[in-house]
Write an enzyme that holds these catalytic residues in place. Structure first.
Site, PDB file in Angstrom:
ATOM      1  N   LYS A   1       0.806  -1.228   0.000  1.00 24.70           N
ATOM      2  CA  LYS A   1       0.000   0.000   0.000  1.00 24.70           C
ATOM      3  C   LYS A   1       0.838   1.277   0.000  1.00 24.70           C
ATOM      4  O   LYS A   1       0.430   2.300  -0.539  1.00 24.70           O
ATOM      5  CB  LYS A   1      -0.969   0.019   1.178  1.00 24.70           C
ATOM      6  CG  LYS A   1      -2.164  -0.898   0.976  1.00 24.70           C
ATOM      7  CD  LYS A   1      -3.271  -0.613   1.963  1.00 24.70           C
ATOM      8  CE  LYS A   1      -4.509  -1.438   1.665  1.00 24.70           C
ATOM      9  NZ  LYS A   1      -4.334  -2.861   2.014  1.00 24.70           N
TER      10      LYS A   1
ATOM     11  N   GLU B   1     -10.397   7.358   3.800  1.00 25.67           N
ATOM     12  CA  GLU B   1     -11.159   6.464   4.660  1.00 25.67           C
ATOM     13  C   GLU B   1     -10.316   5.228   4.920  1.00 25.67           C
ATOM     14  O   GLU B   1      -9.375   4.939   4.176  1.00 25.67           O
ATOM     15  CB  GLU B   1     -12.450   6.045   3.951  1.00 25.67           C
ATOM     16  CG  GLU B   1     -12.305   4.916   2.924  1.00 25.67           C
ATOM     17  CD  GLU B   1     -11.430   5.261   1.712  1.00 25.67           C
ATOM     18  OE1 GLU B   1     -11.288   6.461   1.389  1.00 25.67           O
ATOM     19  OE2 GLU B   1     -10.877   4.321   1.116  1.00 25.67           O
TER      20      GLU B   1
ATOM     21  N   SER C   1       1.605  -9.666  -1.172  1.00 21.31           N
ATOM     22  CA  SER C   1       1.273  -8.248  -0.983  1.00 21.31           C
ATOM     23  C   SER C   1       1.655  -7.690   0.377  1.00 21.31           C
ATOM     24  O   SER C   1       1.912  -6.490   0.500  1.00 21.31           O
ATOM     25  CB  SER C   1      -0.220  -8.030  -1.244  1.00 21.31           C
ATOM     26  OG  SER C   1      -0.999  -8.897  -0.442  1.00 21.31           O
TER      27      SER C   1
HETATM   28  C1  LIG Z   1      -5.166  -3.914   1.547  1.00 21.74           C
HETATM   29  C2  LIG Z   1      -4.450  -5.156   1.258  1.00 21.74           C
HETATM   30  C3  LIG Z   1      -4.816  -5.975   0.161  1.00 21.74           C
HETATM   31  C4  LIG Z   1      -6.012  -5.698  -0.699  1.00 21.74           C
HETATM   32  O1  LIG Z   1      -5.951  -4.527  -1.439  1.00 21.74           O
HETATM   33  P1  LIG Z   1      -5.756  -4.519  -3.025  1.00 21.74           P
HETATM   34  O2  LIG Z   1      -6.105  -3.125  -3.392  1.00 21.74           O
HETATM   35  O3  LIG Z   1      -6.700  -5.525  -3.598  1.00 21.74           O
HETATM   36  O4  LIG Z   1      -4.362  -4.866  -3.294  1.00 21.74           O
HETATM   37  C5  LIG Z   1      -4.054  -7.093  -0.104  1.00 21.74           C
HETATM   38  N1  LIG Z   1      -2.991  -7.427   0.659  1.00 21.74           N
HETATM   39  C6  LIG Z   1      -2.614  -6.677   1.718  1.00 21.74           C
HETATM   40  C7  LIG Z   1      -1.439  -7.112   2.510  1.00 21.74           C
HETATM   41  C8  LIG Z   1      -3.327  -5.524   2.053  1.00 21.74           C
HETATM   42  O5  LIG Z   1      -2.954  -4.790   3.116  1.00 21.74           O
END
Ligand SMILES: *Cc1c(COP(=O)(O)O)cnc(C)c1O
Length: 406
Positions: free
Chosen positions: A101, A123, A388
């Site tokens: 993020k 938000e 992610s």
């Molecule tokens: C917020 C989050 C997501 C989901 O958000 P996307 O916009 O779909 O990428 C996925 N993995 C992690 C670790 C997150 O914090």
């Protein structure tokens, strides 16, 4: 490469178009008060963000503050435990603050600074976006207001504390169900009142144009790095890539590096507890076309046509729609969207932790689970997973709800 009339050689020039559409999806369905604000951001994006000065500063920040490039790791033990398919992960869990993020938050906050704004607002639901944005605000010396429902504030105490330590104001939203939807409404209302001094920073490839494009472009560093690194490591491209899809930002940025390659691409949505409406958040699999939060996409609706309640053990994935680009890539067949339920994700959470020493976010564990499933079906080849984020935030929840296996 051309697929169903879409030429991927020139894809990023043409998608989205000037009005922010990916085929029928996207656009800017907003109140007149917000039109001027969106136009200002759009204008700034095309002038400031394409300038050499901005690009160089963002590059420097990514290297010196975020710790980019993040590496790719070969999951040797996990791969061997399944068969001959080789699994790899792109380590966004090692990005500063623990997830992808920050890639778009640093871009959005730097844009706000170049535009001469004093404040950024957003938000947050589970608090992950709020924490990443508060981190960016602290770095640039911007004020930061985060709108959050009362219910979420109680559930997500550690993230609320983190935002406050970073100097952000957490503004409690007490309307309605007191969760993400009300927080979005409150943040948009505040933005309409105050856009002269403020930039709204959306947390995924969602919302009105230009956000789905801007967030994708800021996240595309993940896919561009990953493609280069994988080629250098193995001498070829991966056969398959996979990423989890909530709003779709980590997936959109990761896919961007490979759309024009002979690589099979999968997005993974959360099936939660099962296929009943309310038990999952698999919007592309079970949803229909509709407009919410300022954009047209595929979404899950209740009997009144309003955004349906959704659920996933991964709080970052429980959103009743996905970004318009995903709806488009789904329709033209460039990306295949699959589902993984809570249980399969938690099994993968433990498999990656115990066989590789990497504790993933539950969101990311959905992509790992999906890759493990594909690895059993494929006889040979390679799969690159976008990891992610890291799972520190999820450990208490996993132990409480799913226990610790032997
Ligand atoms: C917020 C989050 C997501 C989901 O958000 P996307 O916009 O779909 O990428 C996925 N993995 C992690 C670790 C997150 O914090």
């Amino acid at each position: 490469m051309v697929l169903n009339g879409v030429d991927f050689d020139t894809y990023f020039k043409n998608y989205p178009n000037e009005e922010g559409f990916f085929g029928p999806y996207g656009g800017a369905y907003i109140e007149p008060e917000l039109k001027a604000a969106m136009e200002e951001i759009n204008e700034a994006y095309f002038t400031i963000c394409k300038s050499r000065k901005f690009i160089n500063e963002l590059r420097r920040i990514r290297k010196e503050f975020q710790g980019r490039p993040t590496p790719i790791s070969h999951l040797e033990r996990l791969s061997n435990s399944i068969g001959d398919v080789q699994l790899y992960v792109k380590r966004e869990d090692l990005n500063h603050s623990g997830a992808h993020k920050l890639n778009h938050c640093m871009g959005e906050a730097l844009l706000a600074k170049y535009m001469g704004k004093k404040k950024i607002i957003a938000e947050t639901g589970a608090g992950q976006h709020g924490v990443a944005l508060a981190t960016a605000a602290a770095y640039f010396g911007l004020e930061c207001d985060i709108y959050m429902g009362s219910v979420d504030i109680k559930k997500q105490a550690p993230n609320v504390a983190r935002m406050k330590i970073l100097g952000a104001r957490v503004i409690e939203v007490t309307e309605g169900l007191q969760t993400l939807k009300e927080a979005v409404d409150a943040a948009f209302a505040a933005y309409a009142r105050d856009y002269k001094d403020t930039v709204y920073c959306i947390g995924s490839v969602l919302g009105p144009h230009p956000f789905p494009m801007m967030v994708r472009d800021f996240q595309s560093v993940v896919g561009i790095e990953a493609r280069e690194q994988f080629l250098e490591m193995t001498g070829e491209l991966p056969d398959v890539i996979t990423a989890c899809v909530g709003g779709g930002s980590n997936a959109a940025g990761f896919f961007a590096g490979f759309l024009n390659d002979p690589v099979k691409i999968y997005g993974v949505e959360p099936l939660g507890r099962g296929e009943k409406l309310g038990d999952h958040a698999a919007s592309l699999k079970f949803g229909t076309e509709g407009i919410m939060h300022g954009f047209n996409s595929i979404m899950l609706k209740d009997e009144n046509g309003e955004p349906a309640p959704v659920y996933s053990a991964a709080s970052g994935l429980d959103y009743p729609s996905s970004g318009p680009e995903h709806a488009f890539l789904h329709d033209i067949g460039r990306v295949t969207y699959d589902v993984v339920d809570d249980k399969e994700a938690i099994d993968a959470f433990y498999a990656l932790s115990r066989m590789e020493g990497i504790i993933p976010a539950i969101e990311s564990a959905h992509a790992v689970a999906h890759a493990m499933r594909l690895a059993k079906e494929m006889k040979h080849g390679s799969i690159l997973i976008n990891l992610s984020g890291r799972g520190d935030k999820d450990m208490d929840y996993v132990i409480e709800h799913f226990g610790i296996p032997e």
